[in-house]
Design a protein around this motif. Structure first.
Motif, mmCIF file in Angstrom:
data_model
loop_
_atom_site.group_PDB
_atom_site.id
_atom_site.type_symbol
_atom_site.label_atom_id
_atom_site.label_comp_id
_atom_site.label_asym_id
_atom_site.label_seq_id
_atom_site.Cartn_x
_atom_site.Cartn_y
_atom_site.Cartn_z
ATOM 1 N N GLY A 1 0.564 -1.218 0.042
ATOM 2 C CA GLY A 1 -0.113 0.130 -0.060
ATOM 3 C C GLY A 1 0.798 1.132 -0.057
ATOM 4 N N ALA A 2 2.175 1.008 0.088
ATOM 5 C CA ALA A 2 2.984 2.251 -0.032
ATOM 6 C C ALA A 2 2.954 2.902 -1.389
ATOM 7 C CB ALA A 2 4.400 1.904 0.231
ATOM 8 N N LEU A 3 2.475 2.313 -2.315
ATOM 9 C CA LEU A 3 2.337 2.716 -3.863
ATOM 10 C C LEU A 3 1.101 2.197 -4.218
ATOM 11 C CD1 LEU A 3 3.652 4.029 -6.320
ATOM 12 C CD2 LEU A 3 4.605 1.478 -6.899
ATOM 13 N N HIS A 4 0.466 3.128 -5.089
ATOM 14 C CA HIS A 4 -0.832 2.841 -5.684
ATOM 15 C C HIS A 4 -0.713 3.232 -7.339
ATOM 16 C CE1 HIS A 4 -2.388 2.643 -1.456
ATOM 17 N NE2 HIS A 4 -3.258 1.864 -2.105
ATOM 18 N N LEU A 5 -0.965 2.188 -8.091
ATOM 19 C CA LEU A 5 -0.942 2.312 -9.520
ATOM 20 C C LEU A 5 -2.079 2.109 -10.359
ATOM 21 C CD1 LEU A 5 2.386 0.617 -10.338
ATOM 22 C CD2 LEU A 5 2.150 2.977 -9.701
ATOM 23 N N LEU A 6 -2.520 3.018 -11.118
ATOM 24 C CA LEU A 6 -3.492 3.024 -12.220
ATOM 25 C C LEU A 6 -3.071 2.001 -13.216
ATOM 26 C CD1 LEU A 6 -4.876 6.602 -12.632
ATOM 27 C CD2 LEU A 6 -6.368 4.490 -11.661
ATOM 28 N N GLN A 7 -3.836 0.835 -13.587
ATOM 29 C CA GLN A 7 -3.327 -0.153 -14.579
ATOM 30 C C GLN A 7 -4.585 -0.385 -15.460
ATOM 31 O OE1 GLN A 7 -0.254 -2.985 -13.313
ATOM 32 N NE2 GLN A 7 -1.803 -3.268 -11.701
ATOM 33 N N PRO A 8 -4.573 -0.772 -16.822
ATOM 34 C CA PRO A 8 -5.887 -1.114 -17.465
ATOM 35 C C PRO A 8 -6.358 -2.450 -17.125
ATOM 36 C CG PRO A 8 -3.768 -1.065 -18.864
ATOM 37 C CD PRO A 8 -3.404 -0.468 -17.464
ATOM 38 N N ARG A 9 -7.617 -2.371 -17.048
ATOM 39 C CA ARG A 9 -8.134 -3.841 -16.642
ATOM 40 C C ARG A 9 -7.977 -4.818 -17.791
ATOM 41 N NH1 ARG A 9 -11.550 -2.979 -12.174
ATOM 42 N NH2 ARG A 9 -12.265 -0.931 -11.833
ATOM 43 N N GLY A 10 -7.966 -4.361 -18.960
ATOM 44 C CA GLY A 10 -7.986 -5.465 -20.014
ATOM 45 C C GLY A 10 -6.658 -5.308 -20.635
ATOM 46 N N TYR B 1 -2.080 -4.552 -20.387
ATOM 47 C CA TYR B 1 -1.083 -5.366 -19.727
ATOM 48 C C TYR B 1 -0.945 -4.867 -18.156
ATOM 49 C CZ TYR B 1 3.693 -6.432 -18.232
ATOM 50 O OH TYR B 1 4.866 -7.107 -17.501
ATOM 51 N N ARG B 2 -0.858 -5.779 -17.473
ATOM 52 C CA ARG B 2 -1.022 -5.656 -15.855
ATOM 53 C C ARG B 2 0.198 -6.082 -15.172
ATOM 54 N NH1 ARG B 2 -5.700 -4.016 -13.994
ATOM 55 N NH2 ARG B 2 -5.250 -5.123 -11.840
ATOM 56 N N ALA B 3 0.732 -5.420 -14.410
ATOM 57 C CA ALA B 3 2.080 -5.852 -13.946
ATOM 58 C C ALA B 3 1.723 -7.022 -12.791
ATOM 59 C CB ALA B 3 2.620 -4.703 -12.925
ATOM 60 N N GLY B 4 2.659 -7.990 -12.752
ATOM 61 C CA GLY B 4 2.740 -8.885 -11.685
ATOM 62 C C GLY B 4 3.689 -8.369 -10.676
ATOM 63 N N ILE B 5 4.369 -9.715 -9.958
ATOM 64 C CA ILE B 5 5.617 -9.266 -9.006
ATOM 65 C C ILE B 5 6.665 -9.270 -9.709
ATOM 66 C CG2 ILE B 5 4.148 -10.765 -7.552
ATOM 67 C CD1 ILE B 5 6.482 -13.033 -7.838
ATOM 68 N N ASP B 6 6.752 -9.545 -11.130
ATOM 69 C CA ASP B 6 8.105 -9.392 -11.822
ATOM 70 C C ASP B 6 8.883 -7.987 -11.538
ATOM 71 O OD1 ASP B 6 6.928 -11.728 -12.661
ATOM 72 O OD2 ASP B 6 7.438 -11.543 -14.579
ATOM 73 N N PRO B 7 7.919 -6.832 -12.247
ATOM 74 C CA PRO B 7 8.750 -5.518 -12.100
ATOM 75 C C PRO B 7 9.223 -5.333 -10.576
ATOM 76 C CG PRO B 7 6.293 -5.286 -12.465
ATOM 77 C CD PRO B 7 6.440 -6.795 -12.425
ATOM 78 N N GLY C 1 11.311 3.933 -7.011
ATOM 79 C CA GLY C 1 11.502 5.285 -6.483
ATOM 80 C C GLY C 1 10.733 5.549 -5.164
ATOM 81 N N THR C 2 9.956 4.430 -4.815
ATOM 82 C CA THR C 2 9.326 4.495 -3.479
ATOM 83 C C THR C 2 10.343 3.870 -2.464
ATOM 84 O OG1 THR C 2 6.979 3.931 -4.335
ATOM 85 C CG2 THR C 2 7.528 3.362 -1.929
ATOM 86 N N ARG C 3 10.833 2.748 -3.004
ATOM 87 C CA ARG C 3 11.845 1.987 -1.995
ATOM 88 C C ARG C 3 13.176 3.020 -1.801
ATOM 89 N NH1 ARG C 3 16.717 -1.204 -2.724
ATOM 90 N NH2 ARG C 3 16.177 -1.541 -5.002
ATOM 91 N N PRO D 1 9.513 -15.746 3.159
ATOM 92 C CA PRO D 1 9.755 -14.496 4.042
ATOM 93 C C PRO D 1 10.460 -13.453 3.378
ATOM 94 C CG PRO D 1 9.937 -16.255 5.430
ATOM 95 C CD PRO D 1 9.865 -17.179 3.911
ATOM 96 N N GLU D 2 11.597 -13.650 2.508
ATOM 97 C CA GLU D 2 12.367 -12.515 1.723
ATOM 98 C C GLU D 2 11.641 -12.249 0.608
ATOM 99 O OE1 GLU D 2 16.682 -12.180 -0.216
ATOM 100 O OE2 GLU D 2 15.964 -14.291 0.457
ATOM 101 N N ILE D 3 10.881 -13.004 0.088
ATOM 102 C CA ILE D 3 10.012 -12.551 -0.890
ATOM 103 C C ILE D 3 8.858 -11.581 -0.408
ATOM 104 C CG2 ILE D 3 8.707 -12.771 -3.245
ATOM 105 C CD1 ILE D 3 12.152 -13.279 -3.153
ATOM 106 N N GLU D 4 8.202 -12.016 0.635
ATOM 107 C CA GLU D 4 7.155 -11.276 1.115
ATOM 108 C C GLU D 4 7.574 -9.798 1.574
ATOM 109 O OE1 GLU D 4 3.397 -11.968 4.244
ATOM 110 O OE2 GLU D 4 5.025 -13.583 4.170
ATOM 111 N N ALA D 5 8.796 -9.529 2.126
ATOM 112 C CA ALA D 5 9.365 -8.496 2.756
ATOM 113 C C ALA D 5 9.475 -7.419 1.483
ATOM 114 C CB ALA D 5 10.690 -8.883 3.325
ATOM 115 N N VAL D 6 9.906 -8.173 0.485
ATOM 116 C CA VAL D 6 10.116 -7.346 -0.779
ATOM 117 C C VAL D 6 8.603 -6.767 -1.339
ATOM 118 C CG1 VAL D 6 10.638 -7.578 -3.275
ATOM 119 C CG2 VAL D 6 12.213 -8.250 -1.798
ATOM 120 N N LEU D 7 7.646 -7.673 -1.261
ATOM 121 C CA LEU D 7 6.560 -7.452 -1.816
ATOM 122 C C LEU D 7 5.602 -6.316 -0.985
ATOM 123 C CD1 LEU D 7 5.433 -10.888 -3.476
ATOM 124 C CD2 LEU D 7 6.732 -8.805 -4.634
ATOM 125 N N ARG D 8 5.753 -6.620 0.293
ATOM 126 C CA ARG D 8 4.894 -5.983 1.211
ATOM 127 C C ARG D 8 5.524 -4.899 1.935
ATOM 128 N NH1 ARG D 8 1.626 -8.407 -1.568
ATOM 129 N NH2 ARG D 8 1.054 -10.449 -1.216
#
Length: 260
Positions: A22-31, A33-39, A69-71, A244-251
């Motif tokens: 929740g530190a970053l909120h992005l508008l993305q098109p519903r239909g 290209y949508r970002a997964g965890i890769d970026p 930029g958030t990190r 745990p390491e990946i959850e810390a990255v994502l959350r």
């Protein structure tokens, strides 16, 4: 006219999605290209410090650039995106999150002069993963552009290396089956090349890799042990089961360190 409409998408065609807990909120098109965890993983792996400059090739709506930029506040961020509507969306996302970023609408093979005159401390990219032939095209043009390669991967790497300053780093995320091309390109233009495989679960082959190289680096190539993204041998319950390491990255916007 709403900002969403100016971005080339109708308001109802967009969703607002939370990243980094929740530190970053992005508008993305519903239909589209949508970002997964890769970026997010890509951004977390970049060893940038406040005051440095970062260029992303093919930034889309900005997930990797804005996660970085958030990190790491205080970066000079530049994104290149050839699709007008996604570039406009990246500008809006940067503005809404209070992150200063210059988003340039251009093809990476025809960068404007003001970008060509700059060398960046860090260059990153999450190129389209799939070759354009031998697959079913996505119905949405924006999604197809994000998935299917038109510019060869070798060109992405060459342009990234050219825009990187001496001693700077280039970092890509890509599919594991493209490793031969990744290594060929990185080793042709960069030194101190490292490859970090990302395995979905313990005992399973990596599906993704992070590749990193240093402009002018001289240390030998290094293949790291795989990082495992999920706990357990299989997905056994509802909800996330990230390691745990990946959850810390994502959350929590933690750094992602290459393994030993």
């Amino acid at each position: 006219m709403t900002a969403e409409a100016r971005a080339g998408f109708a308001p109802e065609a967009l969703s607002r999605d939370a990243f980094l807990g929740g530190a970053l909120h992005l508008l993305q098109p519903r239909g589209g290209y949508r970002a997964g965890i890769d970026p997010v993983l890509l951004a977390a792996s970049v060893r940038a410090r406040a005051g440095q400059s970062v260029l992303e090739l093919g930034c889309g709506a900005g997930p990797a650039l804005l996660c970085l930029g958030t990190r790491v506040p205080g970066l000079a961020l530049t994104g290149i995106e050839r699709q007008d509507d996604y570039a406009a969306l990246a500008r809006r996302n940067a503005d809404e999150n209070g992150i200063a970023a210059a988003i340039v609408t251009a093809d990476l093979t025809a960068l404007p002069a003001d970008v060509r005159q700059v060398r960046f401390d860090r260059v990153i990219a999450n190129p389209p993963y799939f070759e354009s032939t031998g697959r079913t095209r996505a119905a949405d043009a924006g999604r197809e552009a994000g998935l299917a390669e038109e510019t060869p991967l070798a060109t992405w790497i060459e342009v990234a290396a050219r825009r990187c300053s001496p001693g700077g780093e280039v970092t890509f995320i890509h599919r594991a089956e493209r490793v031969p091309e990744l290594l060929a390109g990185f080793c042709a233009h960069l030194g101190a090349v490292e490859l970090q495989p990302l395995a979905p679960r313990e005992g399973r082959p990596p599906r993704l890799v992070l590749a990193r190289g240093r402009k002018g680096g001289r240390t030998p190539f290094r293949l790291h042990a795989p990082l495992v993204l999920h706990r357990g041998a299989s997905h056994e319950k509802d909800g996330d089961d990230y390691a745990p390491e990946i959850e810390a990255v994502l959350r929590r916007a933690a750094d992602l360190h290459f393994s030993a």
